[in-house]
Design a protein around this motif. Structure first.
Motif, PDB file in Angstrom:
ATOM      1  N   GLN A  71      -6.686  -0.112  -3.893  1.00 18.86           N
ATOM      2  CA  GLN A  71      -5.698  -0.415  -2.850  1.00 18.86           C
ATOM      3  C   GLN A  71      -6.357  -1.013  -1.610  1.00 18.86           C
ATOM      4  OE1 GLN A  71      -2.454   2.788  -2.541  1.00 18.86           O
ATOM      5  NE2 GLN A  71      -4.036   3.856  -3.712  1.00 18.86           N
ATOM      6  N   SER A 112      -8.953   4.877  -7.246  1.00 15.98           N
ATOM      7  CA  SER A 112      -7.551   4.547  -6.955  1.00 15.98           C
ATOM      8  C   SER A 112      -7.388   4.137  -5.506  1.00 15.98           C
ATOM      9  CB  SER A 112      -6.642   5.738  -7.289  1.00 15.98           C
ATOM     10  OG  SER A 112      -6.993   6.887  -6.532  1.00 15.98           O
ATOM     11  N   THR A 167       0.395   0.117   2.483  1.00 14.70           N
ATOM     12  CA  THR A 167      -0.650  -0.535   1.691  1.00 14.70           C
ATOM     13  C   THR A 167      -1.606   0.469   1.052  1.00 14.70           C
ATOM     14  OG1 THR A 167      -1.965  -0.848   3.706  1.00 14.70           O
ATOM     15  CG2 THR A 167      -0.568  -2.688   2.996  1.00 14.70           C
ATOM     16  N   LEU A 168      -1.461   1.751   1.383  1.00 17.88           N
ATOM     17  CA  LEU A 168      -2.291   2.804   0.788  1.00 17.88           C
ATOM     18  C   LEU A 168      -1.442   4.041   0.576  1.00 17.88           C
ATOM     19  CD1 LEU A 168      -5.093   4.022  -0.027  1.00 17.88           C
ATOM     20  CD2 LEU A 168      -5.325   4.731   2.363  1.00 17.88           C
ATOM     21  N   LEU A 195      -1.561  -0.439  -8.489  1.00 21.87           N
ATOM     22  CA  LEU A 195      -2.226  -0.207  -7.215  1.00 21.87           C
ATOM     23  C   LEU A 195      -2.743  -1.499  -6.576  1.00 21.87           C
ATOM     24  CD1 LEU A 195      -4.274   3.016  -8.108  1.00 21.87           C
ATOM     25  CD2 LEU A 195      -2.115   2.871  -6.857  1.00 21.87           C
ATOM     26  N   GLY A 196      -2.737  -2.585  -7.361  1.00 20.94           N
ATOM     27  CA  GLY A 196      -3.126  -3.862  -6.782  1.00 20.94           C
ATOM     28  C   GLY A 196      -4.258  -4.582  -7.463  1.00 20.94           C
TER      29      GLY A 196
END
Length: 326
Positions: free
Chosen positions: A172, A168, A293-294, A196-197
Motif C-alpha cells: 500500500q 501488506s 490509502t492505507l 492492496l495496490g
C-alpha cells in the motif's frame, strides 16, 4: 487490596508455551509517565523472535537465558488513566497508541510509559485493533522504503512476502508513493495483495521472482527469505536490497556493499530509531489511513488470555496481515 495488572512473561527462550501469565503491582506514574489501560496489542514476528531468542547472537543484548526485560509485546493502543505531574502531551481520558520499545510489556492489561516515547493520540476513525499494529508493519515498511531504500516515484520495487504484516503495508505504501509494485505471496493471497495496490502478484510456489529476467530498483525482503547474493542479479545497476530481519549474512553484505559496489544491501533496526525520527513517520501513516490509502490488514483477533494461541498462529507463516490480542 493492592491493584495489579495482568501481563505475559517469557520464562525462558523457546516455543510459545514459554509464555506464562503473571500478575504484577499496578505501577504509579513517575513525573513524565502516563499509565495506559490497554485495549489492544500486537503479536508480531519480532515478538516471536525475541521470545525464541533468535537470532542467537541477539541474546548478548537481550539476556543470555531469557530476556532481561521479560514481558512480551511492544505495539499497543489504549486509554490514559493516570499521568505524572509533569506530563504535558496527554491527559486522563485520551486515547493513545504507539509502542513500548525495549521496555516491552505491551501484551498486558496496563502499561506505564514515558510520554516522550513513541506514543501518539489515536484518531477516532482508527480502531484500537488497527492502531495497535501501526508501529509494526506500517511503520517498519515506511521507514525501510523511504529512509533505508530511498525508494522514489517511478521506480520498480519487488516486495518479497506481500501478504504479511510488513508486506501488506509495504504494498500500500509503495503504491501510494507512485512506484511500480511487484509482490510475492501464496496462491490464496494473490487477490488480497492485488487489491492492496500491487501491479503484479507472483505466486511463489509457481515462480521464483528472483530467477526471472526482471530488474528492480528496490527489493524489500520482508521475511528474510532471500539474501543479497541471491537478489543481486535482480537489482538494477544502482539497486538496493533491504531487509528488516537481521542475520550475520545480511550484516556482512551491508558492511561490504557500503564500501564497494553500486548495488547495496541495507539494514536498519526500526525499533532502535529515536521517537523524534519515528513520530513524523507515524503521523504520515495516520494521514494515509484518513485519506484511505492505507488500511491495516487484520488476520485474527484473540483475547489476551489466548496469547499463546496467538503466537502459535503467528508462527505458522500463513497469517494474512496482523495478529492482535484484546
Amino acid at each position: 487490596m493492592t491493584a495489579t495488572l495482568t501481563a505475559w512473561r517469557i520464562r525462558s527462550y523457546g516455543a510459545p508455551d514459554r509464555l506464562s501469565p503473571v500478575q504484577r503491582p499496578m505501577p504509579t506514574p513517575g513525573p513524565t509517565d502516563i499509565l495506559i489501560r490497554i485495549h489492544a496489542s500486537a503479536v508480531t514476528r519480532a515478538d516471536g523472535m525475541m521470545r525464541a531468542g533468535q537470532p542467537r547472537f541477539a541474546r548478548a543484548f537481550l539476556g543470555l537465558r531469557r530476556p532481561r526485560n521479560d514481558l512480551s509485546g511492544t505495539g499497543l493502543s489504549g486509554e490514559v488513566i493516570a499521568v505524572g505531574e509533569q506530563v504535558r502531551r496527554f491527559a486522563v481520558g485520551d486515547a493513545v497508541f504507539g509502542e513500548s520499545g525495549l521496555s516491552f510489556g505491551a501484551n498486558a492489561s496496563h502499561i506505564c510509559l514515558d510520554e516522550a516515547g513513541l506514543l501518539m493520540p489515536k484518531p477516532a476513525e482508527l480502531s484500537h485493533e488497527d492502531a495497535a499494529v501501526m508501529c509494526d508493519g506500517p511503520l517498519t515498511s515506511l521507514h525501510f522504503l523511504e529512509n533505508v531504500a530511498r525508494l522514489k516515484q517511478g521506480e520498480r520495487v519487488l516486495i518479497l512476502g506481500g501478504s504479511g504484516s510488513l508486506g501488506s503495508a509495504a504494498v500500500q505504501i509503495a503504491a501510494a508513493m507512485g512506484t511500480e509494485v511487484t509482490a510475492t505471496c501464496s496462491a490464496r493471497n494473490v487477490g488480497l495483495v492485488a487489491s492492496l495496490g500491487a501491479d503484479r502478484v507472483i505466486d511463489y510456489a509457481e515462480e521464483d521472482a528472483l530467477a526471472a529476467r526482471e530488474r528492480y530498483d528496490v527489493i524489500y525482503d520482508t521475511l528474510g527469505i532471500a539474501t543479497f547474493a541471491s537478489a543481486r542479479k535482480s537489482l538494477t545497476q544502482r539497486g538496493r536490497y533491504v531487509c528488516p530481519v537481521l542475520s550475520l549474512r545480511l550484516l556482512a553484505a551491508t558492511l561490504r556493499t557500503a564500501a564497494i559496489g553500486q548495488r547495496k544491501a541495507r539494514f536498519s533496526a526500526t525499533g532502535l530509531q529515536t521517537p523524534d525520527l519515528l513520530r513524523p513517520l507515524l503521523k504520515r501513516l495516520v494521514e494515509m489511513t484518513e485519506a484511505g490509502t492505507l488500511a491495516p490488514v487484520l488476520d485474527r483477533v484473540y483475547p489476551l488470555n489466548d496469547l499463546i494461541a496467538a503466537h502459535r498462529h503467528m508462527e505458522t507463516g500463513h497469517k494474512r496481515g496482523n495478529v492482535v490480542v484484546v
